[in-house]
Design an enzyme around this catalytic site. Structure first.
Site, PDB file in Angstrom:
ATOM      1  N   ASN A  97      94.240 -65.184  49.040  1.00 52.43           N
ATOM      2  CA  ASN A  97      94.058 -63.978  49.845  1.00 52.43           C
ATOM      3  C   ASN A  97      93.145 -64.352  51.012  1.00 52.43           C
ATOM      4  OD1 ASN A  97      93.405 -61.519  50.934  1.00 52.43           O
ATOM      5  ND2 ASN A  97      92.276 -60.765  49.147  1.00 52.43           N
ATOM      6  N   TRP A  98      93.752 -64.536  52.189  1.00 48.05           N
ATOM      7  CA  TRP A  98      92.956 -65.005  53.339  1.00 48.05           C
ATOM      8  C   TRP A  98      92.062 -63.907  53.904  1.00 48.05           C
ATOM      9  CZ3 TRP A  98      96.751 -68.342  56.853  1.00 48.05           C
ATOM     10  CH2 TRP A  98      97.237 -69.413  56.094  1.00 48.05           C
ATOM     11  N   LYS A  99      92.318 -62.655  53.485  1.00 50.74           N
ATOM     12  CA  LYS A  99      91.574 -61.507  54.059  1.00 50.74           C
ATOM     13  C   LYS A  99      91.688 -61.550  55.590  1.00 50.74           C
ATOM     14  CE  LYS A  99      88.817 -61.444  49.941  1.00 50.74           C
ATOM     15  NZ  LYS A  99      87.607 -60.990  49.254  1.00 50.74           N
ATOM     16  N   HIS A 154      93.691 -53.832  46.482  1.00 53.23           N
ATOM     17  CA  HIS A 154      92.501 -54.689  46.495  1.00 53.23           C
ATOM     18  C   HIS A 154      91.257 -53.793  46.585  1.00 53.23           C
ATOM     19  CE1 HIS A 154      89.488 -57.574  47.730  1.00 53.23           C
ATOM     20  NE2 HIS A 154      90.289 -58.520  47.268  1.00 53.23           N
ATOM     21  N   GLU A 160      88.613 -54.004  48.187  1.00 56.23           N
ATOM     22  CA  GLU A 160      88.109 -53.739  49.541  1.00 56.23           C
ATOM     23  C   GLU A 160      88.870 -52.580  50.174  1.00 56.23           C
ATOM     24  OE1 GLU A 160      88.414 -57.776  51.000  1.00 56.23           O
ATOM     25  OE2 GLU A 160      86.807 -58.338  49.633  1.00 56.23           O
ATOM     26  N   GLU A 168      90.086 -58.169  39.158  1.00 52.34           N
ATOM     27  CA  GLU A 168      89.052 -58.643  40.070  1.00 52.34           C
ATOM     28  C   GLU A 168      87.807 -57.766  39.946  1.00 52.34           C
ATOM     29  OE1 GLU A 168      90.793 -61.072  43.579  1.00 52.34           O
ATOM     30  OE2 GLU A 168      90.768 -58.964  44.131  1.00 52.34           O
ATOM     31  N   GLY A 200      83.490 -62.607  46.291  1.00 52.92           N
ATOM     32  CA  GLY A 200      82.733 -63.099  47.433  1.00 52.92           C
ATOM     33  C   GLY A 200      81.242 -63.287  47.150  1.00 52.92           C
ATOM     34  N   SER A 215      85.359 -65.150  43.030  1.00 52.70           N
ATOM     35  CA  SER A 215      84.603 -66.403  43.070  1.00 52.70           C
ATOM     36  C   SER A 215      85.222 -67.518  42.235  1.00 52.70           C
ATOM     37  CB  SER A 215      83.135 -66.166  42.673  1.00 52.70           C
ATOM     38  OG  SER A 215      82.523 -65.267  43.581  1.00 52.70           O
ATOM     39  N   GLY A 267      89.972 -65.828  47.161  1.00 52.62           N
ATOM     40  CA  GLY A 267      89.594 -65.480  48.527  1.00 52.62           C
ATOM     41  C   GLY A 267      89.036 -66.696  49.255  1.00 52.62           C
ATOM     42  N   GLY A 268      87.702 -66.807  49.283  1.00 59.69           N
ATOM     43  CA  GLY A 268      87.028 -67.847  50.058  1.00 59.69           C
ATOM     44  C   GLY A 268      87.582 -69.247  49.846  1.00 59.69           C
TER      45      GLY A 268
HETATM   46  P1  PGA Z   1      86.703 -64.522  46.421  1.00 59.86           P
HETATM   47  O1  PGA Z   1      87.690 -63.269  46.714  1.00 59.86           O
HETATM   48  O2  PGA Z   1      87.522 -65.586  45.771  1.00 59.86           O
HETATM   49  O3  PGA Z   1      86.184 -64.912  47.776  1.00 59.86           O
HETATM   50  O4  PGA Z   1      85.631 -64.007  45.507  1.00 59.86           O
HETATM   51  C1  PGA Z   1      88.685 -62.888  45.804  1.00 59.86           C
HETATM   52  C2  PGA Z   1      89.452 -61.709  46.322  1.00 59.86           C
HETATM   53  O5  PGA Z   1      88.857 -60.792  46.912  1.00 59.86           O
HETATM   54  O6  PGA Z   1      90.690 -61.634  46.156  1.00 59.86           O
END
Ligand code: PGA
Length: 253
Positions: free
Chosen positions: A9-11, A95, A97, A167, A173, A212, A233-234
């Protein structure tokens, strides 16, 4: 043999130049595996470009959001059919967010889940609790509410064409992943909840963990019986890190 999905997930990250470099690294490093599927989910403007760059590779394309509507006067929105048209096979829905920052309710998420399937996409349904909810002992109740809204709206049979991602909001994050056992407990709960409707669908359901995930904690998570991959994500923004996570999944076969 188990089947894992490693989804990036590149966000809201990337540029044409950065994406090209990242994809080059991923294409060179991941040439396919019978038990592991790799997926990248870039921001909307890059989807068509990325689809072209992924042609002939083993890496699949997904989007990060979708409209619940089919077409029409919905300025700024993007339909499932459009995403399929440019080469997506997956879409992330719900998600945390989007739930927290864009006010998406579980009913909105359920409508997006249904729209994704109608448009030929496999939805990745995200569920997860906040730290306050966990500390208050409400983790399972929160997950149930998020899951049940979709089970009711879409019916359990649609979960045969879907993926669930657990999640925990406090792990996203933050560098503070859930422990393999903490994640496994919730994954087993999710599978049991779906099994309450249909055991066969539940047994085959891929349930990803996100929050994470890194190269050095992926193997411990993926070794658990109900953790079928990761939503990353990251660590999906650096080819070496993302490939290390895919390698951890391949090592489980
Ligand atoms: P993260 O994000 O791996 O940076 O914690 C995961 C996500 O939000 O899908």
């Amino acid at each position: 043999m188990r089947s894992y999905l490693v989804a990036g997930n590149w966000k809201m990250n990337g540029s044409r130049a950065a994406n090209a470099a990242l994809l080059r690294g991923l294409r060179d490093g991941f040439t396919g595996s019978p038990g592991v599927e790799m997926l990248v989910c870039p921001p909307f403007p890059y989807l068509a470009d990325v689809a072209r760059e992924l042609e002939g590779s083993a890496i699949r394309l997904g989007a990060q959001n979708v409209s619940q509507h089919e077409s029409g006067a919905f300025t700024g929105e993007c339909s499932a059919a459009m995403l399929s048209d440019v080469g997506c096979s997956y879409v992330i829905v719900g998600h945390s967010e989007r739930r927290a920052l864009m006010g998406e309710t579980s009913e909105d998420v359920a409508a997006k889940f249904v729209a994704a399937l109608s448009g030929g996409l496999r939805p990745i349904l995200c569920v997860g609790e906040s730290l306050d909810e966990r500390e208050a002992g409400h983790t399972e109740a929160v997950i149930d509410e998020q899951l049940d809204a979709v089970l009711q709206a879409a019916g359990v049979s649609t979960f045969a064409e879907a993926v669930v991602a657990y999640e925990p909001v406090w792990a996203i994050g933050t560098g503070k992943s859930a422990s393999p056992q903490q994640a496994e407990d919730v994954h087993a709960h999710i599978r049991a909840r779906v099994a309450g409707h249909d055991r066969q669908v539940a047994d085959k359901l891929q349930i990803l963990y996100g929050g994470s995930v890194k190269g050095d904690n992926a193997a411990g998570l993926f070794s658990k019986g109900d953790i079928d991959g990761g939503l990353i994500g990251g660590a999906s923004l650096k080819a070496d890190d993302f490939l290390a996570i895919a390698t951890a999944a391949m090592a489980q076969d």
